[in-house]
Design a protein around this motif. Structure first.
Motif, PDB file in Angstrom:
ATOM      1  N   ALA A  49       0.829  -1.213   0.000  1.00  0.00           N
ATOM      2  CA  ALA A  49       0.000   0.000   0.000  1.00  0.00           C
ATOM      3  C   ALA A  49       0.863   1.263   0.000  1.00  0.00           C
ATOM      4  O   ALA A  49       0.646   2.179  -0.809  1.00  0.00           O
ATOM      5  N   VAL A  50       1.825   1.314   0.882  1.00  0.00           N
ATOM      6  CA  VAL A  50       2.691   2.494   0.958  1.00  0.00           C
ATOM      7  C   VAL A  50       3.527   2.627  -0.310  1.00  0.00           C
ATOM      8  O   VAL A  50       3.737   3.730  -0.818  1.00  0.00           O
ATOM      9  N   GLY A  51       3.990   1.514  -0.854  1.00  0.00           N
ATOM     10  CA  GLY A  51       4.769   1.540  -2.096  1.00  0.00           C
ATOM     11  C   GLY A  51       3.967   2.079  -3.266  1.00  0.00           C
ATOM     12  O   GLY A  51       4.494   2.825  -4.097  1.00  0.00           O
ATOM     13  N   THR A  52       2.694   1.716  -3.326  1.00  0.00           N
ATOM     14  CA  THR A  52       1.828   2.241  -4.390  1.00  0.00           C
ATOM     15  C   THR A  52       1.705   3.757  -4.266  1.00  0.00           C
ATOM     16  O   THR A  52       1.864   4.496  -5.243  1.00  0.00           O
ATOM     17  N   PHE A  53       1.407   4.220  -3.065  1.00  0.00           N
ATOM     18  CA  PHE A  53       1.266   5.658  -2.819  1.00  0.00           C
ATOM     19  C   PHE A  53       2.564   6.387  -3.148  1.00  0.00           C
ATOM     20  O   PHE A  53       2.567   7.412  -3.838  1.00  0.00           O
ATOM     21  N   LEU A  54       3.681   5.860  -2.664  1.00  0.00           N
ATOM     22  CA  LEU A  54       4.976   6.489  -2.891  1.00  0.00           C
ATOM     23  C   LEU A  54       5.355   6.474  -4.377  1.00  0.00           C
ATOM     24  O   LEU A  54       5.876   7.468  -4.904  1.00  0.00           O
ATOM     25  N   GLY A  55       5.085   5.380  -5.070  1.00  0.00           N
ATOM     26  CA  GLY A  55       5.402   5.282  -6.496  1.00  0.00           C
ATOM     27  C   GLY A  55       4.651   6.302  -7.326  1.00  0.00           C
ATOM     28  O   GLY A  55       5.225   6.971  -8.190  1.00  0.00           O
ATOM     29  N   VAL A  56       3.361   6.465  -7.050  1.00  0.00           N
ATOM     30  CA  VAL A  56       2.552   7.452  -7.782  1.00  0.00           C
ATOM     31  C   VAL A  56       3.039   8.862  -7.449  1.00  0.00           C
ATOM     32  O   VAL A  56       3.142   9.719  -8.326  1.00  0.00           O
ATOM     33  N   SER A  57       3.354   9.111  -6.181  1.00  0.00           N
ATOM     34  CA  SER A  57       3.857  10.429  -5.776  1.00  0.00           C
ATOM     35  C   SER A  57       5.188  10.735  -6.448  1.00  0.00           C
ATOM     36  O   SER A  57       5.418  11.858  -6.906  1.00  0.00           O
ATOM     37  N   LEU A  58       6.065   9.742  -6.529  1.00  0.00           N
ATOM     38  CA  LEU A  58       7.364   9.916  -7.170  1.00  0.00           C
ATOM     39  C   LEU A  58       7.202  10.220  -8.657  1.00  0.00           C
ATOM     40  O   LEU A  58       7.831  11.139  -9.191  1.00  0.00           O
ATOM     41  N   GLU A  59       6.338   9.470  -9.313  1.00  0.00           N
ATOM     42  CA  GLU A  59       6.116   9.697 -10.744  1.00  0.00           C
ATOM     43  C   GLU A  59       5.529  11.085 -10.977  1.00  0.00           C
ATOM     44  O   GLU A  59       5.915  11.781 -11.906  1.00  0.00           O
ATOM     45  N   ARG A  60       4.621  11.511 -10.131  1.00  0.00           N
ATOM     46  CA  ARG A  60       4.022  12.842 -10.256  1.00  0.00           C
ATOM     47  C   ARG A  60       5.082  13.922 -10.044  1.00  0.00           C
ATOM     48  O   ARG A  60       5.100  14.929 -10.744  1.00  0.00           O
ATOM     49  N   ALA A  61       5.972  13.714  -9.073  1.00  0.00           N
ATOM     50  CA  ALA A  61       7.026  14.692  -8.795  1.00  0.00           C
ATOM     51  C   ALA A  61       8.027  14.774  -9.952  1.00  0.00           C
ATOM     52  O   ALA A  61       8.503  15.864 -10.287  1.00  0.00           O
ATOM     53  N   LEU A  62       8.345  13.643 -10.564  1.00  0.00           N
ATOM     54  CA  LEU A  62       9.266  13.646 -11.695  1.00  0.00           C
ATOM     55  C   LEU A  62       8.640  14.302 -12.925  1.00  0.00           C
ATOM     56  O   LEU A  62       9.338  14.884 -13.744  1.00  0.00           O
ATOM     57  N   ALA A  63       7.318  14.159 -13.064  1.00  0.00           N
ATOM     58  CA  ALA A  63       6.556  14.758 -14.169  1.00  0.00           C
ATOM     59  C   ALA A  63       7.226  14.476 -15.515  1.00  0.00           C
ATOM     60  O   ALA A  63       7.514  15.376 -16.289  1.00  0.00           O
ATOM     61  N   LEU A  64       7.446  13.204 -15.791  1.00  0.00           N
ATOM     62  CA  LEU A  64       8.100  12.802 -17.026  1.00  0.00           C
ATOM     63  C   LEU A  64       7.156  12.916 -18.216  1.00  0.00           C
ATOM     64  O   LEU A  64       5.959  12.737 -18.088  1.00  0.00           O
ATOM     65  N   GLY A  65       7.709  13.192 -19.357  1.00  0.00           N
ATOM     66  CA  GLY A  65       6.926  13.195 -20.582  1.00  0.00           C
ATOM     67  C   GLY A  65       6.393  14.570 -20.959  1.00  0.00           C
ATOM     68  O   GLY A  65       6.735  15.584 -20.365  1.00  0.00           O
ATOM     69  N   GLN A  66       5.545  14.543 -21.967  1.00  0.00           N
ATOM     70  CA  GLN A  66       4.956  15.762 -22.499  1.00  0.00           C
ATOM     71  C   GLN A  66       3.443  15.646 -22.483  1.00  0.00           C
ATOM     72  O   GLN A  66       2.891  14.547 -22.515  1.00  0.00           O
TER      73      GLN A  66
END
Length: 185
Positions: free
Chosen positions: A76-93
């Motif tokens: 559960a925590v890994g899912t939350f952290l993974g989505v937060s990390l991806e959002r913070a990186l804001a990869l792509g266009q």
């Protein structure tokens, strides 16, 4: 190694391993969708190695509710952290598309161009008459800035922000190429 996963440290180690492997899995999936195959494959290798260790040790302690809670909680925590990390990186266009009442589009386009963004303007027709359509492809981390600029200038606009899988910018460097393109028409 079995002693590391015994009680009292085992549940915490399993929890931390799941946080890391699930976070990596979420990030790997986002990179895969965006076409970053090599990086995604490398992350997948590390992710699965950690997962095998975590699940193997959780299976050895199935009678321990602490180990099971550590495994599930880490997921559960890994899912939350993974989505937060991806959002913070804001990869792509992304493509920011705005439909504005007629006349507002020129001002919005000028403001965005002044801020350094490439803008495409299109004339359109909506339910109530003419509209201006503005398209801007930007790095995802800049989407909020573009959206705020549009909303400030044209508060009655309708806006969508969509993921862009591939964007290519082609420049014609030689006059002969331009002439050749025009002759095909």
């Amino acid at each position: 190694m079995d002693a590391w996963f015994a009680f009292p440290y085992g549940p915490f180690l399993i929890f931390m391993m799941r946080v890391v492997d699930v976070s990596m899995g979420t990030l790997r999936l986002m990179l895969t969708v965006r076409g970053w195959r090599t990086i995604a494959a490398g992350i997948g290798f590390v992710e699965v190695t950690i997962w095998i260790l975590a699940v193997g040790n959780a299976m050895q302690h199935l009678t321990s509710p602490y180990h099971l809670v550590g495994y599930a909680g880490g997921f559960a925590v890994g899912t939350f952290l993974g989505v937060s990390l991806e959002r913070a990186l804001a990869l792509g266009q992304v493509m920011v598309r705005s439909i504005l009442p007629d006349g507002d589009g020129t001002q919005v386009a000028d403001d965005l161009r002044t801020a350094g963004y490439a803008v495409t303007e299109i004339d359109g027709r909506g339910r109530d008459g003419p509209v201006d359509i503005i398209n801007v492809v930007v790095a995802r981390r800049n989407a909020r800035h573009v959206a705020e600029k549009i909303e400030r200038t044209a508060p009655r606009s309708f806006m969508t922000i969509e993921e862009v899988r591939t964007a290519r910018y082609m420049l014609l460097h030689h006059r002969s190429e331009v002439d050749r393109l025009h002759m095909r028409k």
